[in-house]
Design a protein around this motif. Structure first.
Motif, PDB file in Angstrom:
ATOM      1  N   PRO A   1       0.822  -1.231   0.000  1.00 20.74           N
ATOM      2  CA  PRO A   1       0.000   0.000   0.000  1.00 20.74           C
ATOM      3  C   PRO A   1       0.848   1.271   0.000  1.00 20.74           C
ATOM      4  O   PRO A   1       0.495   2.254  -0.663  1.00 20.74           O
ATOM      5  CB  PRO A   1      -0.810  -0.123   1.293  1.00 20.74           C
ATOM      6  CG  PRO A   1      -0.870  -1.600   1.563  1.00 20.74           C
ATOM      7  CD  PRO A   1       0.453  -2.133   1.109  1.00 20.74           C
TER       8      PRO A   1
ATOM      9  N   THR B   1       2.340   1.551  -3.621  1.00 24.22           N
ATOM     10  CA  THR B   1       1.323   1.905  -4.614  1.00 24.22           C
ATOM     11  C   THR B   1       0.913   3.367  -4.506  1.00 24.22           C
ATOM     12  O   THR B   1       0.691   4.045  -5.519  1.00 24.22           O
ATOM     13  CB  THR B   1       0.087   1.005  -4.440  1.00 24.22           C
ATOM     14  OG1 THR B   1       0.491  -0.368  -4.557  1.00 24.22           O
ATOM     15  CG2 THR B   1      -0.954   1.310  -5.500  1.00 24.22           C
ATOM     16  N   ASN B   2       0.818   3.859  -3.275  1.00 28.19           N
ATOM     17  CA  ASN B   2       0.360   5.238  -3.053  1.00 28.19           C
ATOM     18  C   ASN B   2       1.519   6.174  -2.731  1.00 28.19           C
ATOM     19  O   ASN B   2       1.369   7.107  -1.945  1.00 28.19           O
ATOM     20  CB  ASN B   2      -0.660   5.251  -1.905  1.00 28.19           C
ATOM     21  CG  ASN B   2      -1.867   4.389  -2.199  1.00 28.19           C
ATOM     22  OD1 ASN B   2      -2.448   4.466  -3.271  1.00 28.19           O
ATOM     23  ND2 ASN B   2      -2.246   3.543  -1.249  1.00 28.19           N
ATOM     24  N   ASN B   3       2.656   5.929  -3.341  1.00 26.50           N
ATOM     25  CA  ASN B   3       3.831   6.739  -3.032  1.00 26.50           C
ATOM     26  C   ASN B   3       3.637   8.183  -3.474  1.00 26.50           C
ATOM     27  O   ASN B   3       2.999   8.467  -4.487  1.00 26.50           O
ATOM     28  CB  ASN B   3       5.084   6.136  -3.685  1.00 26.50           C
ATOM     29  CG  ASN B   3       5.058   6.227  -5.195  1.00 26.50           C
ATOM     30  OD1 ASN B   3       5.485   7.215  -5.782  1.00 26.50           O
ATOM     31  ND2 ASN B   3       4.546   5.171  -5.841  1.00 26.50           N
ATOM     32  N   GLN B   4       4.192   9.101  -2.692  1.00 28.26           N
ATOM     33  CA  GLN B   4       4.011  10.528  -2.925  1.00 28.26           C
ATOM     34  C   GLN B   4       4.717  11.023  -4.182  1.00 28.26           C
ATOM     35  O   GLN B   4       4.349  12.052  -4.739  1.00 28.26           O
ATOM     36  CB  GLN B   4       4.511  11.309  -1.711  1.00 28.26           C
ATOM     37  CG  GLN B   4       3.697  11.052  -0.442  1.00 28.26           C
ATOM     38  CD  GLN B   4       4.187  11.865   0.737  1.00 28.26           C
ATOM     39  OE1 GLN B   4       5.241  12.487   0.689  1.00 28.26           O
ATOM     40  NE2 GLN B   4       3.415  11.855   1.810  1.00 28.26           N
TER      41      GLN B   4
ATOM     42  N   ARG C   1       5.337   4.865 -10.829  1.00 25.70           N
ATOM     43  CA  ARG C   1       4.499   3.727 -11.218  1.00 25.70           C
ATOM     44  C   ARG C   1       5.381   2.504 -11.413  1.00 25.70           C
ATOM     45  O   ARG C   1       6.464   2.595 -11.981  1.00 25.70           O
ATOM     46  CB  ARG C   1       3.755   4.056 -12.513  1.00 25.70           C
ATOM     47  CG  ARG C   1       2.876   5.290 -12.422  1.00 25.70           C
ATOM     48  CD  ARG C   1       2.352   5.681 -13.787  1.00 25.70           C
ATOM     49  NE  ARG C   1       1.490   4.633 -14.346  1.00 25.70           N
ATOM     50  CZ  ARG C   1       1.189   4.529 -15.632  1.00 25.70           C
ATOM     51  NH1 ARG C   1       1.719   5.370 -16.510  1.00 25.70           N
ATOM     52  NH2 ARG C   1       0.399   3.558 -16.054  1.00 25.70           N
TER      53      ARG C   1
END
Length: 241
Positions: free
Chosen positions: A27, A30-33, A37
């Protein structure tokens, strides 16, 4: 790497581990600032008869260009892949692993352990003393973490464990190769890792030109499970280089 680029990443787990080793960190990745991608490839290392055999399997299934993340035994496979096809690797992250070969004494111990495990009526992947050395004391009795380790060991089983012990026992020495690694590389280890001494990991990091290294407080051998957000941030920082 730009935010629009999709980076293929091969995740190479440690002994008696599979893709569940990385679940807690996904998580955060995937949601890195940074907006990076990536396409994860979770490598199954259950069938390899040797580190070289596993390395060949990875090279056959991965795209022409990809990044490597190797934890413990997975780090040995990462080193072997770098030796065989350095031009295909864009980045490398080494987690709680080392570059030196097994000593003669340790090699004999692993081979003996594999023989003994085969004869035992019940297989248990992890005993108390092993967990004491593998986990930070604050995590030693964390139920969710222990469940992941036990579930991976139970599903992979005795034969995989014995096969992996022999593969690790007979691995090559990669120490001389470190000076020739020119890709971005990050070495990460848990401060409380008693399985692979931090000194060996720091020495490995220092021998790789321009490598960054990071010691993680509050974690032991299983950094991706014990400190998943820190692990994810380290990987994202590496891939952004």
């Amino acid at each position: 790497m730009t935010s629009k680029t999709i980076q293929n990443v091969a995740f190479l787990p440690g002994m008696l581990a599979d893709e569940r080793l990385w679940e807690k960190s996904l998580p955060f990745i995937t949601n890195n600032q940074a907006g990076l991608r990536f396409r994860p490839h979770f490598i199954d290392m259950a069938e390899g008869e040797s580190i070289g055999h596993i390395a060949d399997q990875v090279l056959r299934q991965m795209p022409d260009r990809f990044a490597l993340v190797g934890m413990s035994m997975g780090g040995y496979v990462a080193h072997e892949i770098m030796r065989r096809s350095p031009g295909r690797i864009s980045h490398m992250m080494l987690v709680n692993t080392r570059a030196c070969a097994e000593s003669a004494v340790s090699r004999r111990k692993r081979v003996l352990m594999a023989r003994m495990i085969k004869q035992q009526p019940v297989f248990r992947g992890f005993n108390g003393p092993l967990l004491d050395g593998a986990l930070h004391p604050d995590n030693r009795h964390q139920t969710s973490l222990l469940s992941v380790l036990e579930e991976m060991a139970a599903s992979l089983g005795r034969d995989v464990f014995c096969r992996q012990q022999i593969a690790v026992a007979n691995r090559a020495d990669y120490f001389a190769d470190l000076a020739h690694i020119t890709i971005p590389c990050h070495v990460m280890w848990g401060q409380s890792d008693a399985i692979i001494p931090p000194k060996l990991q720091l020495t490995m990091a220092q021998k790789i030109p321009h490598a960054t290294f990071q010691e993680i407080p509050g974690a032991g051998h299983y950094v991706p499970l014990e400190a998943p957000e820190i692990f994810a941030n380290g990987l994202m920082s590496l891939l952004a280089r």
